[in-house]
Scaffold this motif. Structure first.
Motif, mmCIF file in Angstrom:
data_model
loop_
_atom_site.group_PDB
_atom_site.id
_atom_site.type_symbol
_atom_site.label_atom_id
_atom_site.label_comp_id
_atom_site.label_asym_id
_atom_site.label_seq_id
_atom_site.Cartn_x
_atom_site.Cartn_y
_atom_site.Cartn_z
ATOM 1 N N CYS A 74 0.873 -1.193 0.000
ATOM 2 C CA CYS A 74 0.000 0.000 0.000
ATOM 3 C C CYS A 74 0.894 1.223 0.000
ATOM 4 O O CYS A 74 0.944 1.988 0.960
ATOM 5 C CB CYS A 74 -0.879 0.039 1.236
ATOM 6 S SG CYS A 74 -1.876 -1.401 1.535
ATOM 7 N N ASP B 90 -0.224 -0.312 -5.101
ATOM 8 C CA ASP B 90 -1.344 0.371 -4.461
ATOM 9 C C ASP B 90 -2.576 0.147 -5.324
ATOM 10 O O ASP B 90 -2.455 -0.148 -6.522
ATOM 11 C CB ASP B 90 -1.065 1.864 -4.302
ATOM 12 C CG ASP B 90 -1.851 2.484 -3.142
ATOM 13 O OD1 ASP B 90 -1.206 2.920 -2.173
ATOM 14 O OD2 ASP B 90 -3.092 2.529 -3.197
ATOM 15 N N ASP C 7 -4.761 -4.746 -5.521
ATOM 16 C CA ASP C 7 -5.517 -4.734 -4.280
ATOM 17 C C ASP C 7 -4.752 -5.575 -3.260
ATOM 18 O O ASP C 7 -4.449 -6.740 -3.520
ATOM 19 C CB ASP C 7 -6.897 -5.340 -4.553
ATOM 20 C CG ASP C 7 -7.850 -5.253 -3.384
ATOM 21 O OD1 ASP C 7 -7.394 -5.267 -2.228
ATOM 22 O OD2 ASP C 7 -9.063 -5.195 -3.645
ATOM 23 N N PHE C 8 -4.457 -5.003 -2.086
ATOM 24 C CA PHE C 8 -3.688 -5.759 -1.088
ATOM 25 C C PHE C 8 -4.412 -7.000 -0.598
ATOM 26 O O PHE C 8 -3.807 -7.875 0.004
ATOM 27 C CB PHE C 8 -3.245 -4.870 0.083
ATOM 28 C CG PHE C 8 -4.342 -4.364 0.990
ATOM 29 C CD1 PHE C 8 -4.998 -5.193 1.879
ATOM 30 C CD2 PHE C 8 -4.685 -3.022 0.997
ATOM 31 C CE1 PHE C 8 -5.985 -4.726 2.729
ATOM 32 C CE2 PHE C 8 -5.656 -2.527 1.849
ATOM 33 C CZ PHE C 8 -6.319 -3.390 2.714
ATOM 34 N N PRO D 189 -1.596 -0.068 5.555
ATOM 35 C CA PRO D 189 -2.914 0.121 4.956
ATOM 36 C C PRO D 189 -3.566 1.429 5.415
ATOM 37 O O PRO D 189 -3.126 2.052 6.392
ATOM 38 C CB PRO D 189 -3.700 -1.076 5.491
ATOM 39 C CG PRO D 189 -3.095 -1.336 6.830
ATOM 40 C CD PRO D 189 -1.618 -1.055 6.641
ATOM 41 N N GLY E 102 -5.681 7.241 2.256
ATOM 42 C CA GLY E 102 -6.734 6.324 1.850
ATOM 43 C C GLY E 102 -7.794 6.224 2.935
ATOM 44 O O GLY E 102 -7.686 6.831 3.998
ATOM 45 N N GLY F 190 -5.716 -8.687 4.049
ATOM 46 C CA GLY F 190 -4.420 -8.073 3.780
ATOM 47 C C GLY F 190 -3.294 -8.758 4.531
ATOM 48 O O GLY F 190 -2.226 -9.034 3.961
#
Length: 166
Positions: free
Chosen positions: A15, A34, A57-58, A75, A92, A106
């Motif tokens: 991220c 990211d 996408d983590f 994150p 985010g 994650g």
């Protein structure tokens, strides 16, 4: 371990955002990933640039198991932030309904792509959600923690993946 170890850099930043804590924001040892790629002008006219090497996408990383000796997981940590707030743009935003499952996934992905005995560097700011609630989302046990920042709200936590943690 993966057969393409030499083809990949040795660090995955899951991220990366604007890569704010990296000494070298273009460090060739890292893959910067990211879910977003965007630019913003902040209220003080500074530019916020989020340009990952890889859009991913983590919760579902496009790497084989055991791909990296080091993973960085920083994150989003805010669930209550306005759509146009600079904090949301910079860090985010968590989904209010799914953040627990998202972060649980994650962690699972971080440990999946990490080599056995690899190191996960996890960063969390507990301004809105206590760190203990986040650590409850993984069965892995941290080995080192350091609190920093204003009022010691930012936690840097180090994990080492066990040999058989599949």
């Amino acid at each position: 371990m993966s057969n393409n170890i030499e083809a990949l850099p040795s660090i995955l930043d899951m991220c990366c955002g604007s890569r704010m804590f990296w000494f070298d924001k273009q460090d060739e040892r890292a893959v910067f990933s990211d879910i977003r790629s965007e630019e913003h002008t902040l209220c003080d006219d500074r530019r916020l640039v989020i340009r990952p090497d890889l859009i991913a996408d983590f919760r579902a990383l496009p790497f084989a198991d055991d791909s990296f000796p080091v993973v960085v997981f920083d994150p989003p940590h805010l669930e209550r932030v306005g759509d146009n707030a600079w904090m949301g743009k910079k860090y985010g935003k968590l989904n209010k309904e799914t953040w627990r499952d998202d972060l649980r996934d994650g962690f699972a992905e971080a440990f999946r792509v990490l080599w056995p005995h690899g190191v996960l560097i996890f960063k969390w700011n507990e301004t809105q959600i206590p760190t203990r609630e986040i650590l409850a989302l993984t069965d892995e046990k941290p080995i080192i923690t350091q609190r920093t920042g204003k009022n010691d709200k930012t936690h840097w936590i180090l994990f080492v993946k066990g040999k058989g943690n599949d």
